[in-house]
Design a protein around this motif. Structure first.
Motif, PDB file in Angstrom:
ATOM      1  N   SER A   6      74.442  44.090  38.157  1.00  0.00           N
ATOM      2  CA  SER A   6      73.028  43.733  38.292  1.00  0.00           C
ATOM      3  C   SER A   6      72.292  44.569  39.345  1.00  0.00           C
ATOM      4  O   SER A   6      71.133  44.310  39.635  1.00  0.00           O
ATOM      5  CB  SER A   6      72.895  42.245  38.647  1.00  0.00           C
ATOM      6  N   LEU A   7      72.958  45.559  39.935  1.00  0.00           N
ATOM      7  CA  LEU A   7      72.330  46.372  40.966  1.00  0.00           C
ATOM      8  C   LEU A   7      71.191  47.208  40.386  1.00  0.00           C
ATOM      9  O   LEU A   7      71.262  47.676  39.247  1.00  0.00           O
ATOM     10  CB  LEU A   7      73.363  47.304  41.609  1.00  0.00           C
ATOM     11  N   THR A   8      70.153  47.412  41.189  1.00  0.00           N
ATOM     12  CA  THR A   8      69.042  48.262  40.748  1.00  0.00           C
ATOM     13  C   THR A   8      69.421  49.739  40.796  1.00  0.00           C
ATOM     14  O   THR A   8      68.869  50.555  40.067  1.00  0.00           O
ATOM     15  CB  THR A   8      67.800  48.015  41.630  1.00  0.00           C
ATOM     16  N   ASP A   9      70.332  50.080  41.674  1.00  0.00           N
ATOM     17  CA  ASP A   9      70.887  51.437  41.748  1.00  0.00           C
ATOM     18  C   ASP A   9      72.393  51.281  41.849  1.00  0.00           C
ATOM     19  O   ASP A   9      72.917  50.813  42.862  1.00  0.00           O
ATOM     20  CB  ASP A   9      70.329  52.177  42.973  1.00  0.00           C
ATOM     21  N   ARG A  10      73.090  51.623  40.778  1.00  0.00           N
ATOM     22  CA  ARG A  10      74.527  51.324  40.708  1.00  0.00           C
ATOM     23  C   ARG A  10      75.296  51.971  41.853  1.00  0.00           C
ATOM     24  O   ARG A  10      74.887  52.996  42.410  1.00  0.00           O
ATOM     25  CB  ARG A  10      75.103  51.774  39.373  1.00  0.00           C
ATOM     26  N   ILE A  11      76.431  51.366  42.200  1.00  0.00           N
ATOM     27  CA  ILE A  11      77.225  51.865  43.312  1.00  0.00           C
ATOM     28  C   ILE A  11      77.812  53.241  42.974  1.00  0.00           C
ATOM     29  O   ILE A  11      78.271  53.487  41.862  1.00  0.00           O
ATOM     30  CB  ILE A  11      78.355  50.875  43.686  1.00  0.00           C
ATOM     31  N   TYR A  41      74.634  51.993  47.261  1.00  0.00           N
ATOM     32  CA  TYR A  41      74.066  51.224  46.156  1.00  0.00           C
ATOM     33  C   TYR A  41      72.769  50.582  46.624  1.00  0.00           C
ATOM     34  O   TYR A  41      72.483  50.517  47.826  1.00  0.00           O
ATOM     35  CB  TYR A  41      75.032  50.161  45.626  1.00  0.00           C
ATOM     36  N   ALA A  42      71.988  50.120  45.677  1.00  0.00           N
ATOM     37  CA  ALA A  42      70.736  49.432  45.990  1.00  0.00           C
ATOM     38  C   ALA A  42      70.638  48.152  45.170  1.00  0.00           C
ATOM     39  O   ALA A  42      70.875  48.161  43.956  1.00  0.00           O
ATOM     40  CB  ALA A  42      69.539  50.332  45.703  1.00  0.00           C
ATOM     41  N   ALA A  43      70.349  47.061  45.851  1.00  0.00           N
ATOM     42  CA  ALA A  43      70.074  45.782  45.202  1.00  0.00           C
ATOM     43  C   ALA A  43      68.581  45.494  45.325  1.00  0.00           C
ATOM     44  O   ALA A  43      67.835  46.257  45.948  1.00  0.00           O
ATOM     45  CB  ALA A  43      70.898  44.678  45.858  1.00  0.00           C
ATOM     46  N   ILE A  50      69.182  48.083  50.526  1.00  0.00           N
ATOM     47  CA  ILE A  50      69.892  49.312  50.194  1.00  0.00           C
ATOM     48  C   ILE A  50      71.111  49.402  51.098  1.00  0.00           C
ATOM     49  O   ILE A  50      71.030  49.143  52.301  1.00  0.00           O
ATOM     50  CB  ILE A  50      68.995  50.546  50.389  1.00  0.00           C
ATOM     51  N   CYS A  51      72.242  49.758  50.544  1.00  0.00           N
ATOM     52  CA  CYS A  51      73.479  49.842  51.315  1.00  0.00           C
ATOM     53  C   CYS A  51      74.020  51.265  51.305  1.00  0.00           C
ATOM     54  O   CYS A  51      74.247  51.843  50.239  1.00  0.00           O
ATOM     55  CB  CYS A  51      74.536  48.894  50.746  1.00  0.00           C
ATOM     56  N   ASN A  52      74.177  51.822  52.493  1.00  0.00           N
ATOM     57  CA  ASN A  52      74.938  53.050  52.674  1.00  0.00           C
ATOM     58  C   ASN A  52      76.185  52.651  53.454  1.00  0.00           C
ATOM     59  O   ASN A  52      76.165  52.567  54.679  1.00  0.00           O
ATOM     60  CB  ASN A  52      74.119  54.089  53.426  1.00  0.00           C
TER      61      ASN A  52
END
Length: 259
Positions: free
Chosen positions: A202-207, A226-228, A232-234
């Motif tokens: 369901s992520l907006t930007d896949r891992i 990834y981005a939810a 945003i996760c780095n």
């Protein structure tokens, strides 16, 4: 053909290198060794009396902190020590002061100072080495990092399993990702196939796996993005792998920067 032969040779060399990590001089308990070890702190509830098999079948719970080592060790110098037994888990006995530190650094990479080291001799000793912890200090990951592996560097190592895991997550395939985890952890919330599919699908930007660096035989540091909808996760994580029947599996994943 030459390229194929080179890949096979590299795989054989990697396997030999992994096997050699199990060799080496054993710690001598008669000399009060080891006095210091480094690894990841875990918390395990072992089964105690009467049968020492299963707390859910009536055995007394015996909780303990355990240090998971990057490389196998062995013991000598004691009637209960078997130099042929190579292992990677140490049962820790905390003092009044260090028990709080072990709790504080749960799932973290630490160096522990040890005393009263002994080989397992009773049913209450659940790992081959039991030792009292006199001091705990975290291992800093701010030190110079290992160089990221090239694809060729990954051949014959557990890095290929890690790459497959993140590839499956990126495709939202939780079942494929979970299958790369040690069997006993696949039903835990963190590695349950349906949970992995629901979150990563369901992520907006896949891992995306950015790179893998190898710290030891079975410890790897990964960077990913990834981005939810909400953030945003780095991220960075330490991954421990485990060899089962000649195949590599993911044993544990510990986030190093909170996401």
């Amino acid at each position: 053909m030459l390229k194929y032969f080179s890949l096979v040779l590299m795989s054989i060399m990697a396997c030999c290198w992994q096997t050699s990590a199990w060799a080496g001089q054993c710690y001598n308990l008669a000399r009060k060794e080891p006095s210091q070890l480094t690894g990841i702190v875990e918390y395990i509830i072992f089964p105690g009396p009467p049968n020492y098999e299963d707390v859910q079948n009536g055995d007394t719970p015996e909780p303990s902190y355990v240090l998971k080592l990057s490389n196998p060790i062995c013991l000598s110098g004691d009637e209960f020590a078997d130099p042929k037994n190579h292992f990677q888990s140490v049962q820790l006995v905390g003092t009044k002061a260090t028990s709080k530190l072990l709790q504080q650094f749960l799932h973290k990479n630490v160096t522990v100072q040890l005393t009263d080291t002994m080989a397992a001799a009773t049913g209450h000793h659940h790992e081959p080495l039991v030792a009292t912890v006199t001091a705990v200090r975290p291992v800093s990951y701010s030190a110079p990092q290992a160089k990221a592996m090239d694809f060729i560097d990954e051949y014959g190592t557990a890095a290929t399993t890690i790459r497959a895991f993140y590839t499956a997550l990126g495709d939202g395939q939780g079942a494929a990702a979970s299958a790369l985890v040690v069997p006993e952890k696949r039903s835990t919330p963190a590695f349950l196939a349906s949970n992995l599919t629901k979150f990563y699908g369901s992520l907006t930007d896949r891992i995306q796996l950015l790179d893998i660096a190898q710290e030891s035989t079975n410890i790897f540091i990964v960077r990913y993005h990834y981005a939810a909808k909400s953030h945003i996760c780095n991220g960075r994580a330490s991954i421990m792998t485990s060899m089962r029947n000649g195949r590599n599996f993911i044993q544990s994943i510990h986030a190093l920067n909170g996401c």
